[in-house]
Design a protein around this motif. Structure first.
Motif, short mmCIF file in Angstrom:
data_model
loop_
_atom_site.label_atom_id
_atom_site.label_comp_id
_atom_site.label_asym_id
_atom_site.label_seq_id
_atom_site.Cartn_x
_atom_site.Cartn_y
_atom_site.Cartn_z
N VAL A 56 -8.44 0.73 8.16
CA VAL A 56 -8.43 0.26 6.77
C VAL A 56 -9.75 0.61 6.09
CG1 VAL A 56 -8.43 -1.81 5.34
CG2 VAL A 56 -6.75 -1.56 7.15
N SER A 57 -10.85 0.48 6.80
CA SER A 57 -12.15 0.83 6.22
C SER A 57 -12.21 2.32 5.91
CB SER A 57 -13.28 0.46 7.18
OG SER A 57 -13.32 -0.93 7.36
N ARG A 58 -11.66 3.15 6.81
CA ARG A 58 -11.63 4.59 6.55
C ARG A 58 -10.76 4.90 5.34
NH1 ARG A 58 -11.77 4.93 12.24
NH2 ARG A 58 -9.51 5.03 12.38
N ALA A 59 -9.62 4.23 5.24
CA ALA A 59 -8.74 4.46 4.09
C ALA A 59 -9.41 4.03 2.79
CB ALA A 59 -7.42 3.70 4.28
N LEU A 60 -10.15 2.94 2.85
CA LEU A 60 -10.83 2.45 1.66
C LEU A 60 -11.93 3.40 1.24
CD1 LEU A 60 -11.01 0.19 -0.37
CD2 LEU A 60 -12.56 -1.01 1.16
N GLU A 61 -12.62 3.96 2.23
CA GLU A 61 -13.68 4.93 1.90
C GLU A 61 -13.07 6.17 1.28
OE1 GLU A 61 -15.78 5.58 5.54
OE2 GLU A 61 -16.75 3.62 5.49
N VAL A 91 0.84 -1.20 0.00
CA VAL A 91 0.00 0.00 0.00
C VAL A 91 0.87 1.24 0.00
CG1 VAL A 91 -1.60 1.33 1.44
CG2 VAL A 91 -2.04 -1.08 1.03
N GLU A 92 1.93 1.25 0.80
CA GLU A 92 2.83 2.40 0.84
C GLU A 92 3.50 2.59 -0.52
OE1 GLU A 92 1.63 3.68 4.27
OE2 GLU A 92 3.19 4.71 3.16
N GLU A 93 3.91 1.49 -1.16
CA GLU A 93 4.51 1.59 -2.49
C GLU A 93 3.51 2.16 -3.50
OE1 GLU A 93 7.37 -2.32 -1.84
OE2 GLU A 93 6.04 -2.25 -3.57
N TYR A 94 2.28 1.70 -3.41
CA TYR A 94 1.27 2.22 -4.31
C TYR A 94 1.00 3.70 -4.04
CZ TYR A 94 0.15 -2.33 -6.29
OH TYR A 94 0.21 -3.52 -6.95
N LYS A 95 1.02 4.09 -2.78
CA LYS A 95 0.84 5.50 -2.45
C LYS A 95 1.95 6.34 -3.08
CE LYS A 95 -1.61 5.35 1.99
NZ LYS A 95 -1.48 5.63 3.42
N LYS A 96 3.20 5.87 -2.92
CA LYS A 96 4.33 6.60 -3.49
C LYS A 96 4.20 6.69 -5.00
CE LYS A 96 7.58 5.40 0.17
NZ LYS A 96 8.75 4.59 0.52
N SER A 97 3.87 5.57 -5.64
CA SER A 97 3.71 5.56 -7.09
C SER A 97 2.57 6.47 -7.50
CB SER A 97 3.44 4.14 -7.59
OG SER A 97 4.50 3.29 -7.28
N LEU A 98 1.50 6.45 -6.74
CA LEU A 98 0.35 7.30 -7.04
C LEU A 98 0.72 8.77 -6.92
CD1 LEU A 98 -2.68 7.48 -7.63
CD2 LEU A 98 -3.10 7.31 -5.19
N ASN A 99 1.45 9.12 -5.88
CA ASN A 99 1.90 10.50 -5.73
C ASN A 99 2.82 10.91 -6.87
OD1 ASN A 99 0.44 10.83 -3.38
ND2 ASN A 99 2.14 10.27 -2.05
N ASN A 129 -6.53 1.98 -8.81
CA ASN A 129 -7.25 0.70 -8.73
C ASN A 129 -6.43 -0.36 -8.01
OD1 ASN A 129 -9.54 1.67 -9.99
ND2 ASN A 129 -8.88 1.03 -12.03
N ASP A 130 -5.12 -0.38 -8.29
CA ASP A 130 -4.24 -1.31 -7.58
C ASP A 130 -4.21 -0.99 -6.08
OD1 ASP A 130 -3.67 -2.59 -9.94
OD2 ASP A 130 -1.71 -1.59 -10.22
N TYR A 131 -4.15 0.30 -5.75
CA TYR A 131 -4.15 0.73 -4.35
C TYR A 131 -5.44 0.30 -3.67
CZ TYR A 131 -4.45 3.98 -0.42
OH TYR A 131 -4.60 4.52 0.83
N ILE A 132 -6.56 0.50 -4.30
CA ILE A 132 -7.85 0.09 -3.74
C ILE A 132 -7.88 -1.43 -3.56
CG2 ILE A 132 -10.32 -0.11 -4.26
CD1 ILE A 132 -10.11 2.73 -5.47
N GLY A 133 -7.34 -2.17 -4.51
CA GLY A 133 -7.29 -3.63 -4.40
C GLY A 133 -6.47 -4.09 -3.21
N GLU A 134 -5.32 -3.46 -3.01
CA GLU A 134 -4.46 -3.84 -1.87
C GLU A 134 -5.13 -3.50 -0.54
OE1 GLU A 134 -1.60 -5.57 -1.73
OE2 GLU A 134 -1.87 -5.87 -3.88
N VAL A 135 -5.75 -2.34 -0.48
CA VAL A 135 -6.44 -1.96 0.76
C VAL A 135 -7.58 -2.94 1.04
CG1 VAL A 135 -7.90 -0.19 1.82
CG2 VAL A 135 -5.78 0.46 0.69
N ASP A 136 -8.28 -3.35 0.00
CA ASP A 136 -9.37 -4.31 0.16
C ASP A 136 -8.84 -5.67 0.63
OD1 ASP A 136 -12.17 -4.79 0.03
OD2 ASP A 136 -11.85 -5.97 -1.81
#
Length: 179
Positions: free
Chosen positions: A174-179, A23-31, A62-69
């Motif tokens: 995690v639910s808050r992050a997903l929302e 998730v952190e990697e996806y966040k960095k990539s997303l940023n 979408n990848d970030y949302i998948g990992e959080v899920d």
């Protein structure tokens, strides 16, 4: 079951840590992708580059949302396992408390009737009196073992409830992050 629970909890904790790293990697990539989109907008490059960057950003989101899920589902499974363990420990504890209460009632009846003397002298024969005298230390030992078992199970139950509370907080975040 109680011996397997800590192993599964550490495995689930490792999975949770792996999900968090992803998730952190996806966040960095997303940023990074967001910054690229902003740079492309400022530089007014071609529409195809902007479109490719936007598609990449959408894919990363979408990848970030998948990992959080995935992390949320792993936490839910862990919480369900802890709930099952707590429920079984609650049942065992309730049963042991009932057995202990009965033992206390018997001990009180014995005490009320002059305790061991009444128990021994109410024997019908000398053999029965000797048997009763021999049983008395064993009964006291078994009562002490029962008390110790109830205390240990109470401590285990409290520990499992703490783990469940922590997992609940993690699931909320995690639910808050997903929302």
């Amino acid at each position: 079951m109680l011996l397997a629970t800590p192993l599964s909890a550490t495995a689930q904790s490792r999975n949770t840590d792996e999900y968090r790293k992803r998730v952190e990697e996806y966040k960095k990539s997303l940023n990074k992708a967001t910054a690229e989109v902003e740079t492309l907008k400022k530089e007014k490059k071609s529409a195809s580059k902007q479109l490719a960057a936007i598609e990449r950003e959408m894919r990363l989101r979408n990848d970030y949302i998948g990992e959080v899920d995935k992390e949320r589902k792993a936490l839910e499974r862990s919480i369900n396992t802890c709930n099952t363990t707590i429920d079984s420990l609650d049942r065992v504890l309730a049963h042991n408390r009932e057995v202990y209460a009965e033992a206390v009632r018997v001990a009180y009846r014995n005490y009320r009737h002059n305790s061991s003397r009444y128990y021994i002298f109410s024997s019908k024969s000398l053999m029965e009196a000797a048997r009763r005298m021999a049983e008395m230390p064993h009964v006291a030992d078994s009562r002490q073992v029962l008390v110790d078992s109830i205390n240990v199970q109470s401590e285990r139950l409290a520990a499992h409830r703490e783990v469940l509370a922590l997992r609940g907080h993690e699931l909320d975040s995690v639910s808050r992050a997903l929302e």
